[in-house]
Write an enzyme that holds these catalytic residues in place. Structure first.
Site, short mmCIF file in Angstrom:
data_model
loop_
_atom_site.label_atom_id
_atom_site.label_comp_id
_atom_site.label_asym_id
_atom_site.label_seq_id
_atom_site.Cartn_x
_atom_site.Cartn_y
_atom_site.Cartn_z
N SER A 15 0.83 -1.22 0.00
CA SER A 15 0.00 0.00 0.00
C SER A 15 0.86 1.27 0.00
O SER A 15 0.48 2.28 -0.61
CB SER A 15 -0.98 -0.01 1.17
OG SER A 15 -0.32 0.16 2.39
N ASN A 16 2.02 1.23 0.64
CA ASN A 16 2.91 2.40 0.56
C ASN A 16 3.45 2.58 -0.85
O ASN A 16 3.60 3.71 -1.34
CB ASN A 16 4.06 2.27 1.57
CG ASN A 16 3.64 2.71 2.96
OD1 ASN A 16 3.43 3.90 3.19
ND2 ASN A 16 3.46 1.77 3.88
N ARG A 93 12.99 -7.77 5.51
CA ARG A 93 14.23 -8.54 5.60
C ARG A 93 15.28 -7.68 6.25
O ARG A 93 15.41 -6.49 5.92
CB ARG A 93 14.75 -8.89 4.20
CG ARG A 93 13.94 -9.86 3.44
CD ARG A 93 14.13 -11.28 3.87
NE ARG A 93 15.49 -11.77 3.78
CZ ARG A 93 15.90 -12.90 4.35
NH1 ARG A 93 15.07 -13.64 5.06
NH2 ARG A 93 17.15 -13.31 4.23
N ASN A 109 13.68 3.92 4.53
CA ASN A 109 12.68 2.99 5.05
C ASN A 109 11.55 3.75 5.75
O ASN A 109 11.75 4.88 6.22
CB ASN A 109 13.33 2.04 6.08
CG ASN A 109 12.37 0.97 6.58
OD1 ASN A 109 11.59 0.40 5.82
ND2 ASN A 109 12.42 0.70 7.88
N HIS A 111 8.80 2.96 8.94
CA HIS A 111 8.52 2.00 10.02
C HIS A 111 7.30 2.49 10.79
O HIS A 111 7.20 3.68 11.10
CB HIS A 111 9.73 1.87 10.93
CG HIS A 111 9.51 0.88 12.03
ND1 HIS A 111 9.52 -0.48 11.79
CD2 HIS A 111 9.25 1.04 13.35
CE1 HIS A 111 9.26 -1.12 12.93
NE2 HIS A 111 9.10 -0.21 13.88
N GLU A 145 21.71 -1.39 11.71
CA GLU A 145 20.81 -1.77 12.80
C GLU A 145 19.36 -1.74 12.31
O GLU A 145 18.97 -0.82 11.57
CB GLU A 145 20.99 -0.75 13.93
CG GLU A 145 20.30 -1.13 15.22
CD GLU A 145 20.43 0.00 16.25
OE1 GLU A 145 19.57 0.08 17.12
OE2 GLU A 145 21.38 0.80 16.15
N LEU A 146 18.58 -2.73 12.72
CA LEU A 146 17.20 -2.85 12.24
C LEU A 146 16.32 -1.68 12.73
O LEU A 146 16.35 -1.34 13.91
CB LEU A 146 16.61 -4.18 12.74
CG LEU A 146 15.20 -4.50 12.25
CD1 LEU A 146 15.20 -4.80 10.76
CD2 LEU A 146 14.62 -5.68 13.03
N GLU A 176 0.96 6.88 7.07
CA GLU A 176 2.14 6.49 6.28
C GLU A 176 1.99 6.88 4.82
O GLU A 176 2.94 7.33 4.18
CB GLU A 176 2.36 4.97 6.36
CG GLU A 176 2.81 4.47 7.71
CD GLU A 176 3.13 2.97 7.68
OE1 GLU A 176 3.79 2.50 6.74
OE2 GLU A 176 2.69 2.26 8.61
#
Ligand code: GAR
Length: 219
Positions: A15-16, A93, A109, A111, A145-146, A176
């Site tokens: 959807s993003n 991932r 990214n 989040h 780092e995640l 978002e």
């Protein structure tokens, strides 16, 4: 401004991705999506891409013996398209350090939490469990780092008394879809840059305001 090339990575619904494609098409984002790559062949977002005429590719992570070899294959597929930006849009991932280093400053990214709170999965459940009053989403540069890295933009939503993970997730997702294209627009225009591991806004610009209950806040 010259049109820039985006390559999107997805794992699911997409959807993003659709929100970003919409922004490209209506001129809000001076960019075009050159390809969409998924690590999951059955990602719903891929079917939508095919209908929309976007180039797609699947790199199924299961067939690679380790993260490093998957990331190498992914990088080769990305480089075929020579994108300006690599946009993670629900790409679930964890990426290796060398992959992240290869695209540092061009790898973005989103989040679904107000980082650094609640990295990882089930963010809405964690926010409700923690009893926080505000939740939201974060657009950031990717580092090894995640779900961490220099923050470009954040948007917040209030947590309501009768919220459950699903109602909260739906409101954050709406946010978002507005936050990501706007943050990318600023980035692509050069309104903000990455300097010494921080996002620095150029004179006259600031991170988009997505405060309070108005996810459509000013750009
Ligand atoms: C979005 O909520 C995005 O923020 C999240 O996955 C969802 C993908 O939805 N990403 C992460 O959790 C990354 N750590 P979509 O496929 O409909 O865009």
């Amino acid at each position: 401004m010259t049109e820039q090339k985006l390559l999107l990575l997805i794992s699911g619904r997409g959807s993003n991705l659709r929100a970003i494609q919409r922004a490209c098409q209506n001129g809000d984002l001076p960019a075009r999506i050159s390809a969409v790559i998924s690590n999951r062949p059955n990602a719903a977002g891929l079917a939508w891409c095919r209908e929309a005429g976007l180039a797609t590719r699947v790199i199924p992570h299961q067939v690679y013996p380790d993260r490093a070899s998957f990331d190498q294959a992914l990088a080769a597929a990305i480089d075929d398209h020579a994108p300006d930006w690599i946009i993670l849009a629900g790409f679930m991932r964890q990426l290796t350090d060398s992959f992240v280093q290869r695209y540092v400053g061009r790898l973005i990214n989103i989040h679904p939490s107000l980082l650094p709170a609640f990295p990882g999965l089930h963010t809405h459940q964690h926010a409700l469990h923690a009893g926080v009053r505000w939740h939201g989403a974060t657009v950031h540069f990717v580092i090894p780092e995640l779900d961490a890295g220099p923050i470009i933009a954040q948007g917040i939503v209030p947590i309501l008394a009768d919220d459950n993970p699903e109602t909260l997730a739906a409101r954050v997702l709406d946010l978002e879809h507005q936050l990501y294209p706007q943050a990318l627009r600023h980035l692509l225009r050069g309104d903000c840059v990455l300097k010494n591991d921080r996002v620095v806004w150029q004179r006259g610009y600031q991170s988009p305001d997505f405060s309070g209950c108005n996810p459509g806040g000013s750009a």
